[in-house]
Enzyme design. Structure first.
Site, PDB file in Angstrom:
ATOM      1  N   GLU A   1      -2.139  -2.198  -1.747  1.00 16.35           N
ATOM      2  CA  GLU A   1      -1.521  -0.879  -1.575  1.00 16.35           C
ATOM      3  C   GLU A   1      -1.183  -0.219  -2.906  1.00 16.35           C
ATOM      4  OE1 GLU A   1      -0.748  -3.348   0.594  1.00 16.35           O
ATOM      5  OE2 GLU A   1      -1.336  -2.467   2.506  1.00 16.35           O
TER       6      GLU A   1
ATOM      7  N   PHE B   1       4.461  -0.339   5.143  1.00 17.74           N
ATOM      8  CA  PHE B   1       3.847  -0.872   3.925  1.00 17.74           C
ATOM      9  C   PHE B   1       4.131   0.012   2.713  1.00 17.74           C
ATOM     10  CE2 PHE B   1       0.130  -2.562   6.772  1.00 17.74           C
ATOM     11  CZ  PHE B   1       1.037  -3.307   7.498  1.00 17.74           C
ATOM     12  N   ILE B   2       4.695   1.176   2.958  1.00 15.68           N
ATOM     13  CA  ILE B   2       5.106   2.025   1.832  1.00 15.68           C
ATOM     14  C   ILE B   2       6.027   1.242   0.898  1.00 15.68           C
ATOM     15  CG2 ILE B   2       6.739   3.909   1.353  1.00 15.68           C
ATOM     16  CD1 ILE B   2       5.294   5.556   3.435  1.00 15.68           C
TER      17      ILE B   2
ATOM     18  N   PHE C   1       0.185   1.135   7.873  1.00 11.64           N
ATOM     19  CA  PHE C   1       1.470   1.251   8.571  1.00 11.64           C
ATOM     20  C   PHE C   1       2.492   1.761   7.559  1.00 11.64           C
ATOM     21  CE2 PHE C   1      -0.793  -1.618  11.275  1.00 11.64           C
ATOM     22  CZ  PHE C   1      -0.253  -1.504  12.549  1.00 11.64           C
TER      23      PHE C   1
ATOM     24  N   GLU D   1      -7.607   0.844   3.560  1.00 12.52           N
ATOM     25  CA  GLU D   1      -8.054  -0.423   4.141  1.00 12.52           C
ATOM     26  C   GLU D   1      -8.680  -0.184   5.523  1.00 12.52           C
ATOM     27  OE1 GLU D   1      -4.315  -2.467   4.200  1.00 12.52           O
ATOM     28  OE2 GLU D   1      -4.073  -2.243   2.037  1.00 12.52           O
TER      29      GLU D   1
ATOM     30  N   HIS E   1       6.316  -3.247  11.618  1.00 15.90           N
ATOM     31  CA  HIS E   1       5.168  -2.358  11.865  1.00 15.90           C
ATOM     32  C   HIS E   1       5.555  -1.187  12.774  1.00 15.90           C
ATOM     33  CE1 HIS E   1       3.060  -5.857  10.307  1.00 15.90           C
ATOM     34  NE2 HIS E   1       1.956  -5.145  10.221  1.00 15.90           N
TER      35      HIS E   1
END
Lengths: 339, 326
Positions: free
Chosen positions: B60, B86-87, B83, B29, B129
């Site tokens: 994602e 976001f995994i 970030f 992104e 974050h």
């Protein structure tokens, strides 16, 4: 060929007897092999779980015949049929279900992860929806390298309610990827009627417009219909014209998995669908087109023989050596995470 | 030799490998035309074009799934997860898909790809974050996991990760992007699974990772100057594979072990190392192994609170001084 004796049928015959016989052969072999898998479960020769495609054979056969060597299949845990449809030998498929050394992955993957790279079967994925983005990646590779293969991704109706389905469709469209998404709508997501938990009547078809794709909903029990639709979608992808989403209406004759007797189905439903059994439809079709009855019978006999031979080979196969326990965790073949 | 920022080292590492191998592609992104939200991919889009540096939607799962499908069929993708928090959105690919495909298929399929991700705190982004999630990825068999602390290591480990035939999680530290270091000219290629002794010492071993490395080094200088404690500082760099020999060797020399971890307390990477050293280096130890970590809390956004949460040089000095002086 006896088609000459039926001029009307031959005029309308865009498929021809050779391909029809191949479509029938695959359906018969898948049916016989799946029935054998069920029997082997009852004999406790197959452990773990298993998800049969009894009743859904026409979809695997139609796409299997339409795909060319080099095209890639991405399957779900209900992937026995699609694996066989790409030419994987029965003993390699059944052997994996039986977790024997003869199996496709020597028993390391089991029934839900059937993979045969040499036949273009790039894996069977047991987390719902995961393989739709993966198929996009394979298609992206083909597009980037200028390779002409098409990635075909099979999944069930339940998959249309998970996020990865929607992410993958958007991705495939914006990048115009050579991928074909095939929803096998067998009405039930595991034990629940899909219509009870889905906002639209056609779980895949009614979502297509959200991604600028045409709604394609077909009779998934008619191998001719599947084959024609598959040919068109694969050709479109191969020509660089982007993805397709195809919903195939079908019905599984057995429960969701080994543990499921399918008691949630209303009385008479199974019987109605058995009237639309893809093998029954197709045998009738062959007769309508005057395809040589002797060849049809020979396919049925040969299929039974192949299943017997495969079963014996699997029963005679040992378990894989214990060294496999730690093999291939990493690409160097080993499992070392430290020095 | 030139001074380069950690941020520019990311760009140099990626471009070094993309120039070398056309099968290396990059997706994520805002990575392309925008140059990345951390400006760590500036210029790649211009040099390699939109077909190799592909901007994606906020998807994602599609990013990692597509990276995996491309890797399985011949490319060497780099995927950015902006970030590391976001995994969690696409954890299926990290936990279930990428690390297991080689094993499940009996070696038929390989998955050579890199997931770059902005990890760690220090920039006041709050609880969603700022996390240090290296242990989320360390716990899964089949992955490799690195977290460089300096520009030269960023380039060398990036190159090694891209050339590796496994899925590699590459944790870049957000608070290090602006830091600078000397970097040699020419191609740089490092080795995964190697720790680095950054400061030799005799009295105790301090293990650190990423942002904790400069803090451990600063603490070591204070310990030497003000408290007469000569600490050895080891940058772990690679959690999987783990260079246990360098760690055990250092402990054999110093007899004391401290870990400095940014992750919250429970099951942080230092716990695994403490267990290994307790098993295999016990008779070299002159005292208990001590872990210095962020407390087991979500991270606050407020600067004074975030500063209080993360281990810093003062806290490292204080802890080590009190433990060492019994």
């Amino acid at each position: 060929m006896s088609l000459r004796s039926n001029p009307v049928a031959s005029l309308n015959d865009d498929i021809g007897p050779n391909i029809r016989l191949e479509l029938y052969r695959l359906q018969v072999e898948i049916r016989d092999c799946e029935k054998r898998a069920y029997d082997l479960f009852l004999q406790n020769m197959i452990k773990g779980t298993s998800h049969l495609s009894l009743g859904q054979e026409a979809i695997a056969a139609g796409f299997g015949v339409a795909m060319k060597k080099g095209d890639k299949s991405f399957c779900t845990y209900r992937g026995h049929a699609h694996t066989l449809a790409r030419g994987v030998p029965m003993e390699a498929m059944l052997g994996e279900l039986m977790l024997r050394d003869i199996g496709l992955m020597r028993g390391k993957g089991g029934s839900m992860h059937l993979t045969s790279v040499e036949h273009g079967v790039m894996g069977s994925y047991a987390i719902i929806g995961a393989h739709l983005p993966i198929a996009c990646g394979s298609a992206w590779r083909a597009q980037y390298l200028g390779e002409k293969d098409v990635s075909v991704c099979f999944f069930g109706d339940g998959t249309t309610n998970i996020g990865a389905f929607h992410e993958a469709l958007n991705f495939a469209v914006i990048w115009k990827l050579p991928v074909v998404f095939v929803c096998e709508n067998n009405l039930y997501m595991e034990y629940t009627l899909n219509a009870d938990v889905t906002a639209v009547p056609s779980p895949a078809g009614d979502r297509a417009s959200a991604y600028g794709l045409p709604k394609i909903v077909i009779d998934g029990n008619d191998a001719d219909v599947v084959y024609r639709t598959a040919m068109a979608a694969i050709e479109k992808a191969r020509n660089g014209e982007g993805p397709s989403l195809i919903e195939c209406l079908t019905y599984r004759h057995s429960g969701h998995s080994r543990a499921d007797p399918g008691k949630y189905r209303p009385p008479g439903e199974l019987e109605r669908w058995l009237e639309k059994d893809p093998l029954k439809i197709y045998k009738q079709r062959l007769a309508e087109f005057n395809v040589d009855a002797a060849q049809v019978a020979a396919i049925e006999v040969e299929s039974k023989r192949k299943v017997e031979v495969a079963t014996e080979l699997c029963k005679a196969s040992p378990s894989a050596p214990v060294e496999l326990l730690t093999a291939d965790v990493y690409a160097d073949g080993g499992w070392a995470w430290r020095n | 030799m030139a001074e380069l920022s950690y941020r520019d080292a990311v760009i140099r590492g990626i471009s070094q490998e993309m120039r070398r191998d056309k099968n290396v592609v990059f997706l994520g992104e805002d990575i392309g035309a925008a140059g990345g939200v951390f400006k760590a991919t500036v210029g790649l889009f211009e040099e390699f074009g939109p077909l190799r540096v592909r901007d994606t939607p906020i998807s994602e799962q599609a990013i990692l799934g597509a990276a995996m499908g491309a890797a399985m069929t011949g490319l060497r993708p780099i995927a950015e997860i902006m970030f590391s928090d976001f995994i969690a959105v696409c954890f299926d690919y990290i936990a279930n898909e990428m690390p297991k495909i080689a094993y499940m298929t009996n070696g038929q399929v390989k998955c050579p790809l890199v997931i770059r991700t902005g990890n760690g705190a220090g920039v006041r982004f709050g609880a969603q974050h700022s996390q240090s999630v290296e242990n989320w990825t360390m716990m899964i068999p089949g992955l490799k996991v690195v977290a460089p602390s300096s520009p030269v290591d960023v380039i060398g480990l990036m190159a090694a990760a891209i050339r590796d035939n496994n899925p590699v999680i590459f944790h870049e530290h957000k608070a290090l992007y602006a830091t600078k270091g000397e970097v040699p000219d020419g191609e740089i290629i490092d080795t995964l699974g190697t720790a680095k002794i950054l400061r030799a010492g005799t009295d105790c071993t301090i293990l650190a990772l990423a942002l904790m490395v400069p803090r451990a080094l600063e603490a070591a200088e204070i310990l030497a100057r003000e408290h007469g404690i000569n600490a050895e500082v080891v940058d772990v760099r690679s959690l999987v594979p783990l260079d246990t020999q360098t760690i055990l060797g250092s402990v054999a020399k110093t007899g004391r072990l401290f870990t400095v971890e940014e992750n919250p307390r429970l099951l942080g990477w230092g716990a695994e190392i403490a267990s290994i050293v307790a098993d295999e280096g016990f008779w070299d130890l002159d005292g208990p192994i001590v872990r210095i970590t962020t407390p087991h809390i979500p991270l606050p956004a407020a600067d004074h609170l975030e500063d209080l949460a993360l281990p810093n040089a003062a806290r490292i000095v204080d802890k080590i001084r009190r433990v060492m002086n019994g």
